[in-house]
Enzyme design. Structure first.
Site, PDB file in Angstrom:
ATOM      1  N   LYS B  84       0.855  -1.187   0.000  1.00  0.00           N
ATOM      2  CA  LYS B  84       0.000   0.000   0.000  1.00  0.00           C
ATOM      3  C   LYS B  84       0.888   1.232   0.000  1.00  0.00           C
ATOM      4  O   LYS B  84       1.939   1.253   0.663  1.00  0.00           O
ATOM      5  CB  LYS B  84      -0.893  -0.023   1.244  1.00  0.00           C
ATOM      6  CG  LYS B  84      -1.952   1.068   1.289  1.00  0.00           C
ATOM      7  CD  LYS B  84      -2.840   0.906   2.521  1.00  0.00           C
ATOM      8  CE  LYS B  84      -3.940   1.955   2.587  1.00  0.00           C
ATOM      9  NZ  LYS B  84      -4.824   1.754   3.758  1.00  0.00           N
ATOM     10  N   SER B 159      -9.636   1.687   2.711  1.00  0.00           N
ATOM     11  CA  SER B 159      -8.746   2.441   1.854  1.00  0.00           C
ATOM     12  C   SER B 159      -7.703   1.591   1.130  1.00  0.00           C
ATOM     13  O   SER B 159      -7.108   2.059   0.155  1.00  0.00           O
ATOM     14  CB  SER B 159      -8.014   3.502   2.686  1.00  0.00           C
ATOM     15  OG  SER B 159      -7.207   2.886   3.669  1.00  0.00           O
ATOM     16  N   SER B 183      -9.963  -0.616   6.877  1.00  0.00           N
ATOM     17  CA  SER B 183      -9.332  -0.402   5.569  1.00  0.00           C
ATOM     18  C   SER B 183      -8.616  -1.609   4.981  1.00  0.00           C
ATOM     19  O   SER B 183      -8.183  -1.562   3.829  1.00  0.00           O
ATOM     20  CB  SER B 183      -8.347   0.773   5.645  1.00  0.00           C
ATOM     21  OG  SER B 183      -9.058   1.989   5.553  1.00  0.00           O
TER      22      SER B 183
END
Lengths: 485, 501
Positions: B84, B159, B183
């Site tokens: 990420k 996210s 997330s």
């Protein structure tokens, strides 16, 4: 406050906020070295630069030194304290928040409720310590050539803030308190406490009040860079406030800066509405837990404090109280003394030179003992030359003066200037005979029993020898030759 | 996945790749090439990556070609992973999905990245995410949304949407995400992959670009439970650089996957099954619970009356911390700096106005307000009290049951654009995941069926540092449910295009 008649009865109320840099090897929350004077931005890492993703890790040694300070200031060490974030924007604070232990609802700082005793006017005064807390330092802004640059070497340096109660009643007392506080902290190994280097900084709150009455409006004085300027600034501010009150004007609550060159405080014209720092507990750090066992370990490691050392100087070195007091006022001075004594061995002689010629030089030059060019070994070398009779006491002062100016050793200077004392009886006898021949009057006086004339004749011999004659031997020879003893 | 494995090495889990390397059936170069081909095929639609370094991946793979099959090869030798983009990577662009960090290349690796490299993993690149991890759909990325590989008209969740989509579409074997309010788990559920949020303190946060420090945790996204266990083992453990990382021993998670749940007390949270639940989600979750019961788990109905207050408390605590954490993005040391300013305040204001997106600004304002003098007690302090109540309630419930289960999110993946104008509706996607962040407890999202063509996830929560139990329960479910023969639509389409007619 009103009515000029009452001004005389107002007392001055002073509280100090003292920041000291803790003597740790590394910064408060990262491994960067705490070194003074390194090239800009060479002592930095992702943590003290506040890079994205970097996290603080508390330096255990900083807590230890904080607890040590708390103990020597007779504070109560809180078993659990927390760090908080003080949020504000400024380029010298890379995270745009400062990690601090500022007191916050429900969370006490590292330590509270202490006191420092001051000897003043024959008695002892107790000055309260409100709190001791830890925080990180900011970077340093440098304005040059129309541009602003930031040096982050100082960012994250470990600081301790000590806040006194408003127990001080005069600028002199404030200076005395700060001197004592510095000595105690230096002795405890908590800080180097050098105001010139910024490892000790002091702000003051000043107000006037009727004795026992409520506190008046206070001003905060900043930018005092030496013990002397603390006293001067406070004296100015005290007078300024008394004058305002005498004229029936109001003291305005504000921050004022001390201008050393002009000798006055001036309003910094900062907006006085309290800035909202949005304090909240620092989630990246765990609470600081200090248990009784740790406190005991820290207590055991506290080095000898000034009071104890002063007593020891009186008892084991036989120094007068006054000298012992002066020699223990700062830890570097006490250490300088002890080291010299270790090398030379006559404590009273060492003390005389330190509180005499060397202290005079320090005062005149405005420097601390650790900044002078002469180290204990060099002083011991000089004193050894005197002790052995190699140079006279008078020459010695001259030699010391040059040592202080140039950092050269006594041996070098004595050899170069030919200052070796003349103790050779034949050579001295020649000088004495010449003096007797040239001064029949005084010789007659001596014979007539006027002893003062001997002193004159000794002086003449010294002059002829350019100060190198051994005065005791000259005295003896004169008396022998004139036959007046 | 326990069934027969698909042809492309891009779709094989890491534990299987390792076995193939051992047997000499595959090499890291072949795997990386397959994954890069897959990326080339699906990325125009999915857009999971913000940064990809194919050459570096190939080079690293070649270095592992001989060694990856060795008995003593590190556990992730030659396994391609995606990170990420809020994880710092030395010399590699790291933006956290924000314009304000465009061009920023950190001078250091996050601890998890260091650990992955040490474990032999090959870093493919950085995946898309909501700006500073604030969002539930990846639509808040400053660099455009990622799309759900199961249905490109829908969001992948967020996210960590890029990481979840990458794993789902075979664009990475494993991925790391971060989870502040759901997330990892929500995109895991939306994309049909396993996503684990570890216990707070289980994984070092050093090098994770902070959103809300007391809630953030890094965790794995993987094709199956075994892979998630493997990845967790490699990243977990105390890190001296993160004071909040826990000094708790790391179990060998993969070997603890027995699949046995006989006698396991399965706490079914009533509040998580009430009102507003999509029928497809309710069905799949109900079926998953029954499947676990058939495997021997004992259903215990549990009530967590404070759980509904989690979302409002979260939207005080998280923005409050964010308002402080994001203050450093002010144009002084790194990242975007406005070209327009003439004074310091102007530089701050313009830099931040230009650099931050709408949702980030919204949360900074919320958080600033919540911490302000005069409002602090009513908002921040009260939210922290609610948080403590929730934490106690969960801990207490987990004294009587071994795990808590419920849906990950009230709905399956929703259409792109559907909720961007309605923040509250968007926040509701995390209503079941947020409580675990507030309580600091571990939770996994494991695929448990479909609603139409869209995957559904079951959330399994456990005690602090009880990841092994949580993962084993997920593993039991994975085995109990027939492995789906379905593949994400974009993958199936890409395979059709590439296979000879």
């Amino acid at each position: 406050m009103s009515g000029s008649a009452a001004v005389g009865v107002y007392e001055t109320v002073i509280g100090l906020e003292v920041h000291v840099q803790l003597s740790t090897q590394s910064k408060m929350f990262c491994g960067c070295a705490c070194t003074f004077g390194a090239p800009p931005n060479t002592l930095t890492c992702p943590v003290c630069l506040g890079l994205p993703g970097a996290l603080p890790v508390l330096n255990r040694k900083a807590v230890e030194l904080g607890v040590r300070a708390a103990l020597v200031l007779n504070c109560t060490v809180r078993p659990e304290s927390r760090f908080h974030r003080k949020n504000y924007y400024y380029p010298d604070i890379p995270k745009d928040y400062q990690i601090s232990q500022y007191q916050y609802t429900g969370h006490p700082p590292l330590a509270t409720d202490g006191a420092l005793a001051l000897e003043a006017g024959g008695g002892t005064r107790r000055v309260g310590i409100r709190r001791v807390h830890l925080e990180e330092d900011t970077g340093k802004l440098v304005h040059a050539g129309g541009r602003s640059l930031v040096d982050y070497n100082r960012s994250g340096m470990p600081l301790m803030e000590i806040v006194s109660e408003p127990d001080l009643r005069s600028p002199e007392e404030a200076r005395l308190f700060l001197t004592r506080l510095r000595a105690v902290l230096q002795y405890a190994g908590v800080t180097t406490g050098r105001m010139e280097e910024g490892t000790l900084r002091c702000d003051a709150n000043v107000s006037l009040r009727e004795p026992g009455g409520p506190h008046g409006i206070r001003t905060e004085i900043k930018n005092m860079n030496s013990l002397r300027s603390v006293e001067r600034a406070l004296r100015f501010e005290e007078a300024r406030q008394r004058d305002l009150v005498a004229r029936g004007a109001a003291v305005v609550q504000e921050t004022r800066h001390w201008d050393e060159a002009r000798g006055l405080t001036f309003s910094s014209r900062e907006k006085e509405e309290a800035q909202d720092y949005r304090y909240f507990p620092e989630p990246d750090l765990l609470p600081v837990c200090v248990d009784a066992a740790w406190i005991e370990r820290i207590r055991r490691d506290i080095p000898e404090l000034p009071e104890a050392r002063r007593r020891r100087f009186v008892e084991t070195h036989g120094l007068p109280e006054h000298d012992a007091g002066l020699l223990t006022e700062t830890r570097p001075m006490a250490e300088f003394f002890e080291e010299t004594v270790r090398l030379f061995g006559h404590p009273k002689t060492v003390a005389n030179w330190l509180v005499g010629d060397i202290a005079a030089y320090m005062n005149a030059a405005g420097v601390e003992i650790e900044e002078i060019a002469v180290r204990p070994a060099a002083l011991a070398g000089l004193l050894t030359l005197i002790d052995r009779g190699t140079i006279s006491g008078r020459s010695a002062k001259e030699v010391l003066d040059e040592m202080l100016r140039t950092g050269r050793t006594a041996d070098e200077i004595v050899r170069e200037r030919g200052l070796v004392q003349i103790s050779d009886t034949d050579e001295l006898a020649r000088l004495v005979d010449a003096a007797i021949a040239e001064n029949p009057g005084p010789v007659g006086d001596v014979k007539a029993g006027k002893d003062r004339a001997v002193t004159f004749l000794v002086g003449q011999v010294m002059k002829k020898s350019r100060g190198r004659a051994n005065p005791e031997m000259v005295n003896r020879l004169l008396r022998d030759r004139i036959g007046a003893s | 996945m326990t069934g027969p494995h698909p042809a492309s090495p891009a779709d094989r889990p890491a534990w299987d790749l390792r076995a193939c390397y051992r047997r000499g059936e595959l090499s890291p170069s072949e795997v990386v090439d397959a994954v890069l081909r897959r990326i080339e095929a699906v990325e125009p639609q999915v857009r999971a990556y913000l940064y990809l370094d194919a050459d570096a991946a190939r080079r690293e793979a070649a270095q592992w070609d001989r060694a990856a099959g060795a008995e003593d090869a590190p556990p992730l030798a030659g396994v391609p992973v995606a990170l990420k983009d809020n994880l710092c990577t030395r010399g590699v662009p790291t933006t956290a999905g924000s314009r304000i960090l465009e061009g920023f290349r950190p001078p250091y690796d996050a601890t998890v990245v260091t650990r992955l490299r040490r474990a032999g993993a090959i870093v493919l690149g950085k995946t898309n995410c909501d700006e500073f991890a604030m969002g539930s759909s990846t639509e808040n990325s400053a660099f455009g949304p990622t799309r759900n590989p199961w249905d490109p008209d829908r969001v992948p969740g967020g996210s960590s949407g890029g990481s979840a989509a990458a794993v789902a579409a075979g664009e990475a074997t494993l991925a790391l995400g971060s989870d502040t309010g759901g997330s990892i788990r929500e995109p895991g559920a939306f994309c049909g992959v396993v996503g684990l949020k570890p216990t707070y303190g289980r994984v070092s946060r050093y090098g994770l670009i902070a959103f809300a420090s007391s809630l953030d945790q890094i965790g794995p996204l993987a094709q199956d439970v075994r892979d998630a266990a493997l990845l967790l083992r490699e990243i977990a453990g105390r890190d001296p650089a993160d004071a909040t990382s826990a000094e708790v021993e790391v179990p060998d998670y993969p070997t603890l996957l027995t699949g046995r749940v006989a006698g396991l007390r399965l706490g079914v949270v009533r509040e998580f099954l009430e009102g507003g639940l999509d029928p497809g989600v309710a069905d799949a979750v109900g079926e998953a619970i029954r499947a676990l019961e058939r495997s021997g788990a004992r259903r215990v109905d549990v009530s967590l009356p404070h759980a509904p207050y989690a979302l409002p408390a979260y939207y005080i605590v998280a923005p409050a911390e964010a308002s402080s954490n994001l203050a450093r993005y002010a144009g002084v040391l790194y990242g975007h700096r406005t070209a327009q300013a003439t004074d310091l305040i102007g530089m701050y204001a313009r830099t931040r106005n230009e650099g931050f997106g709408a949702e980030v600004k919204r949360r900074i304002m919320l958080g600033t307000y919540a911490l302000s003098a005069g409002y602090y007690d009513a908002f921040y302090l009260r939210a922290q009290r609610v948080r403590e109540l929730i934490r106690r309630e969960f801990v207490q419930a987990l004294e009587d049951v071994d795990v808590l289960v419920g849906p990950v999110s009230p709905t399956p993946a929703f259409p792109l654009g559907e909720r961007v104008e309605d923040p509250l509706e968007m926040y509701l996607a995390d209503v079941f995941t947020v409580p675990l962040n507030l309580a600091g407890l571990p939770g996994v999202s494991v695929p448990c069926g479909f609603a139409g063509d869209l995957p559904i996830g079951l959330q399994i929560a456990g005690r602090a540092f009880g990841e092994a139990t949580v993962l084993n329960t997920a593993y039991a479910l994975e085995r109990a449910l027939a492995a789906p023969a379905r593949r994400p639509r974009v993958v199936a389409a890409a395979e059709r295009r590439s296979s000879p007619a």
